[in-house]
Design a protein around this motif. Sequence first.
Motif, PDB file in Angstrom:
ATOM      1  N   ASN A 142       0.815  -1.210   0.000  1.00  0.00           N
ATOM      2  CA  ASN A 142       0.000   0.000   0.000  1.00  0.00           C
ATOM      3  C   ASN A 142       0.854   1.269   0.000  1.00  0.00           C
ATOM      4  O   ASN A 142       0.361   2.342   0.295  1.00  0.00           O
ATOM      5  N   ILE A 143       2.125   1.123  -0.338  1.00  0.00           N
ATOM      6  CA  ILE A 143       3.041   2.261  -0.373  1.00  0.00           C
ATOM      7  C   ILE A 143       3.592   2.406  -1.783  1.00  0.00           C
ATOM      8  O   ILE A 143       4.132   1.452  -2.351  1.00  0.00           O
ATOM      9  N   GLY A 144       3.453   3.600  -2.349  1.00  0.00           N
ATOM     10  CA  GLY A 144       3.921   3.872  -3.699  1.00  0.00           C
ATOM     11  C   GLY A 144       5.423   4.124  -3.764  1.00  0.00           C
ATOM     12  O   GLY A 144       6.128   4.121  -2.754  1.00  0.00           O
ATOM     13  N   THR A 145       5.902   4.364  -4.968  1.00  0.00           N
ATOM     14  CA  THR A 145       7.337   4.504  -5.220  1.00  0.00           C
ATOM     15  C   THR A 145       7.943   5.715  -4.520  1.00  0.00           C
ATOM     16  O   THR A 145       8.994   5.605  -3.874  1.00  0.00           O
ATOM     17  N   ILE A 146       7.311   6.870  -4.645  1.00  0.00           N
ATOM     18  CA  ILE A 146       7.862   8.080  -4.030  1.00  0.00           C
ATOM     19  C   ILE A 146       7.809   7.964  -2.513  1.00  0.00           C
ATOM     20  O   ILE A 146       8.793   8.283  -1.822  1.00  0.00           O
ATOM     21  N   ASP A 147       6.687   7.505  -2.000  1.00  0.00           N
ATOM     22  CA  ASP A 147       6.526   7.311  -0.557  1.00  0.00           C
ATOM     23  C   ASP A 147       7.577   6.333  -0.039  1.00  0.00           C
ATOM     24  O   ASP A 147       8.195   6.552   1.005  1.00  0.00           O
ATOM     25  N   ARG A 148       7.794   5.274  -0.777  1.00  0.00           N
ATOM     26  CA  ARG A 148       8.786   4.259  -0.391  1.00  0.00           C
ATOM     27  C   ARG A 148      10.190   4.858  -0.331  1.00  0.00           C
ATOM     28  O   ARG A 148      10.933   4.647   0.627  1.00  0.00           O
ATOM     29  N   GLY A 176      14.122   5.288  13.355  1.00  0.00           N
ATOM     30  CA  GLY A 176      14.253   5.227  11.896  1.00  0.00           C
ATOM     31  C   GLY A 176      14.078   3.827  11.339  1.00  0.00           C
ATOM     32  O   GLY A 176      13.881   3.650  10.138  1.00  0.00           O
ATOM     33  N   LEU A 177      14.134   2.821  12.202  1.00  0.00           N
ATOM     34  CA  LEU A 177      13.890   1.451  11.738  1.00  0.00           C
ATOM     35  C   LEU A 177      12.454   1.276  11.254  1.00  0.00           C
ATOM     36  O   LEU A 177      12.192   0.463  10.368  1.00  0.00           O
ATOM     37  N   VAL A 178      11.534   2.033  11.810  1.00  0.00           N
ATOM     38  CA  VAL A 178      10.121   1.912  11.429  1.00  0.00           C
ATOM     39  C   VAL A 178       9.902   2.361   9.984  1.00  0.00           C
ATOM     40  O   VAL A 178       9.386   1.581   9.170  1.00  0.00           O
ATOM     41  N   PRO A 179      10.277   3.589   9.605  1.00  0.00           N
ATOM     42  CA  PRO A 179      10.080   3.956   8.195  1.00  0.00           C
ATOM     43  C   PRO A 179      10.946   3.125   7.249  1.00  0.00           C
ATOM     44  O   PRO A 179      10.534   2.848   6.122  1.00  0.00           O
ATOM     45  N   LEU A 180      12.109   2.711   7.702  1.00  0.00           N
ATOM     46  CA  LEU A 180      12.956   1.869   6.863  1.00  0.00           C
ATOM     47  C   LEU A 180      12.271   0.534   6.573  1.00  0.00           C
ATOM     48  O   LEU A 180      12.202   0.097   5.418  1.00  0.00           O
ATOM     49  N   ALA A 181      11.729  -0.103   7.583  1.00  0.00           N
ATOM     50  CA  ALA A 181      11.059  -1.395   7.394  1.00  0.00           C
ATOM     51  C   ALA A 181       9.798  -1.251   6.548  1.00  0.00           C
ATOM     52  O   ALA A 181       9.554  -2.068   5.654  1.00  0.00           O
ATOM     53  N   THR A 182       8.998  -0.206   6.799  1.00  0.00           N
ATOM     54  CA  THR A 182       7.784  -0.042   6.005  1.00  0.00           C
ATOM     55  C   THR A 182       8.113   0.277   4.549  1.00  0.00           C
ATOM     56  O   THR A 182       7.396  -0.144   3.646  1.00  0.00           O
TER      57      THR A 182
END
Length: 62
Positions: A4-10, A36-42
């Motif tokens: 559910n995460i697009g390219t730019i968001d990723r 920062g592990l949270v946004p990295l993992a998502t």
Amino acid sequence: MKANIGTIDRSLRIAAGLVLIALSLSGVIGLWGWIGLVPLATGIFRFCPVYTLLGIRTCKRC
């Protein structure tokens, strides 16, 4: 887990996660940088549980 995460968001999530972890390792922001592990993992897995709860999807073809 459907993506559910697009390219730019990723890209932004991975970059932000790496910057926070790097700042933590260098001692600039202390242990809080490991959040920062949270946004990295998502970003790596292209799935955000919060997006699912809120019904948000930034991935156009998913």
